[in-house]
Design an enzyme around this catalytic site. Sequence first.
Site, short mmCIF file in Angstrom:
data_model
loop_
_atom_site.label_atom_id
_atom_site.label_comp_id
_atom_site.label_asym_id
_atom_site.label_seq_id
_atom_site.Cartn_x
_atom_site.Cartn_y
_atom_site.Cartn_z
N ASP A 31 -5.62 2.55 -3.77
CA ASP A 31 -6.92 2.44 -3.10
C ASP A 31 -7.23 3.63 -2.19
OD1 ASP A 31 -5.08 1.70 -1.19
OD2 ASP A 31 -6.05 -0.19 -0.65
N ARG A 32 -6.21 4.44 -1.84
CA ARG A 32 -6.48 5.59 -0.97
C ARG A 32 -6.68 6.86 -1.80
NH1 ARG A 32 -2.99 5.31 4.57
NH2 ARG A 32 -3.65 3.21 5.11
N LYS B 58 -11.34 -0.38 -1.29
CA LYS B 58 -11.48 1.06 -1.40
C LYS B 58 -10.86 1.49 -2.72
CE LYS B 58 -7.61 1.65 1.78
NZ LYS B 58 -7.56 0.86 3.03
N ASP C 100 -2.49 6.52 -3.35
CA ASP C 100 -1.32 5.90 -2.70
C ASP C 100 -0.65 4.85 -3.58
OD1 ASP C 100 -3.33 4.01 -2.53
OD2 ASP C 100 -2.50 3.14 -0.69
N ASP D 225 -0.82 1.62 -4.04
CA ASP D 225 -1.60 0.64 -4.78
C ASP D 225 -2.94 1.18 -5.27
OD1 ASP D 225 -2.50 0.77 -2.15
OD2 ASP D 225 -3.31 -1.25 -2.20
N SER E 92 0.81 -1.22 0.00
CA SER E 92 0.00 0.00 0.00
C SER E 92 0.84 1.27 0.00
CB SER E 92 -0.95 -0.04 1.18
OG SER E 92 -1.86 1.01 1.12
N HIS E 93 0.72 2.04 1.05
CA HIS E 93 1.36 3.36 1.13
C HIS E 93 2.75 3.28 1.75
CE1 HIS E 93 -0.94 2.15 4.54
NE2 HIS E 93 -0.08 2.80 5.30
C1 G1P Z 1 -4.23 1.27 8.12
C2 G1P Z 1 -5.47 2.10 8.28
C3 G1P Z 1 -6.70 1.28 7.96
C4 G1P Z 1 -6.57 0.70 6.55
C5 G1P Z 1 -5.25 -0.05 6.42
C6 G1P Z 1 -5.02 -0.51 4.99
O1 G1P Z 1 -4.27 0.17 9.02
O2 G1P Z 1 -5.57 2.64 9.58
O3 G1P Z 1 -7.85 2.09 8.07
O4 G1P Z 1 -7.64 -0.16 6.27
O5 G1P Z 1 -4.16 0.79 6.80
O6 G1P Z 1 -4.93 0.56 4.09
P1 G1P Z 1 -3.50 0.18 10.43
O7 G1P Z 1 -2.06 0.47 10.14
O8 G1P Z 1 -4.12 1.30 11.24
O9 G1P Z 1 -3.77 -1.18 11.02
ZN ZN Z 2 -3.34 1.32 -0.32
#
Ligand code: G1P
Ligand code: ZN
Length: 543
Positions: free
Chosen positions: A281-282, A376, A277, A279, A113-114
């Site tokens: 999705d954000r 998302k 982000d 991937d 992800s990010h």
């Molecule tokens: C974080 C975000 C959560 C999201 C996840 C994946 O998880 O808080 O809302 O679904 O990334 O993008 P966390 O690191 O808080 O467990």
């Molecule tokens: Zn992501």
Amino acid sequence: MQVQTIATSAFTDQKPGTSGLRKRVPVFQQAHYLENFVQSIFDTIAAPAGATLVVGGDGRYYNREAIQIILKMAAANGFGRVLVGQGGILSTPAASCVIRKYQTFGGIILSASHNPGGPEGDFGIKYNGNNGGPATETVTEAIFARSKQIDTYRIIEAADVALDTLGESQLGGMTVSIIDSVADYAELMESLFDFDAIQAMLAGGFRIKFDAMHAVTGPYAREILVNRLGAPADSVMNAVPLPDFGNGHPDPNLTYAHELVEIVYGDNAPDFGAASDGDGDRNMILGKGFFVTPSDSLALLAANATLAPGYRQGLAGIARSMPTSAAADRVAEALGIPCYETPTGWKFFGNLMDAGKVTLCGEESFGTGSNHVREKDGLWAVLFWLNVVAARKQSVEAIVREHWAKFGRNVYSRHDYEGLPTDAANGIMVLLKAGFATLSGKQFGSYTVKLADDFSYTDPVDGSVSTGQGVRILFEDGSRIVFRLSGTGTEGATLRIYLESFEPDVGKHHLDAQDALAELIGIALQLTELRQRTGREAPTVIT
Ligand code: G1P
Ligand code: ZN
């Protein structure tokens, strides 16, 4: 076809977190590490012989190598066909779209992800089921259980597959199809939003800036915003995906997307700014010199949903994660539809959407989506906003302020303390829980505690129970402080503190969130003994 059965020994640390298994690249590069986890997935899902799988990732470092391994293992495990995004690239929402469109058995998404990428950065893998959504907790627990017992995996010996050319090839007895996921995804977006109205608005001089942060959305944004909607080419910045995201941190928030933030808060700013982000999705949504909190964004999209063709029939319901502000609840109440409060993580929304209980869902962590896929979806949120702005012919800021005037403002902020020693972070959670018995009724300045607990959730569809989902301190006036440890980090622990108060008075809506929340921030520091226990004077990131 030469199927090899390779002896291996189990790793003990392959427990999926909030969104799949995430570790640093060198961990995944250890002999058998990726293979063990992939075999654990295959053993758990028990796909029938000849089934179709989707595979792709966000293009980060190790993406291509991992895909070659997964393809050879899929062939050895009896899959009949694998659909792979061209160049090995699939944004997370596009993967979900493709799984659904081609009705495949499931898919494997490679992403952290990010989190930053590169040889020393992060890598990740997760399994999505045939609804296109992340595997449920029951499935991820089963994969973890299997990973602790595994002693062999299956792989074929074959040359690497060419990932860049569209079309089909054979790998052992399996067909590999390299597909154009950008076209599939763009077609879905066109079916949901009023592209003509957005195109007319852009042609009329409305200026946008989308920051792909050198991550996966670049090709998707170019095709949709520039080629199909006619925005000038420089409307998409950092559009070329790079394995290390150009050394950046591909997280669309005010801290990490500062290049974009400087543009929309600067001279000659565009009318609309957005970022996505690693991937895809954000999303972060900005107006000219104005930031829309993700919690407000969900509420606003819900309130304006019928302006978009795909949602003209109205919404079945809304869902938000527990730490997300209650702004969406107010809209749901006004619309006379249910609002569900789930634990953090997209996997909890899937059952609600499959059962037809909700149409829109979102998280405070820059995640918004709907039942068009089961992830998302960053670009979807951007297009939804553009559709709303085109229909209402008002600025982003004016739309948000009108919304607050009507519904009141849920003032909101999240403070993250990253890279804490695990012991210190766990100690804070233990301390908070030890206070439950005595907190209720206690006075802190102008706030009185109504309830303190550890959030648990019973899925209304399958009855499964998830406990330990975050400490909540609820105050008499509806304000809240929530504490959670991140389940996606790979180094030390991250403590997230979520702060929320409700402000009905329009005369106070101009206040900066940090000022309006100052007293609650003080209470959070007092309750956690954070400074004494961690030596930290300030959060790492404020959103
Ligand atoms: C974080 C975000 C959560 C999201 C996840 C994946 O998880 O808080 O809302 O679904 O990334 O993008 P966390 O690191 O808080 O467990
Ligand atoms: Zn992501």
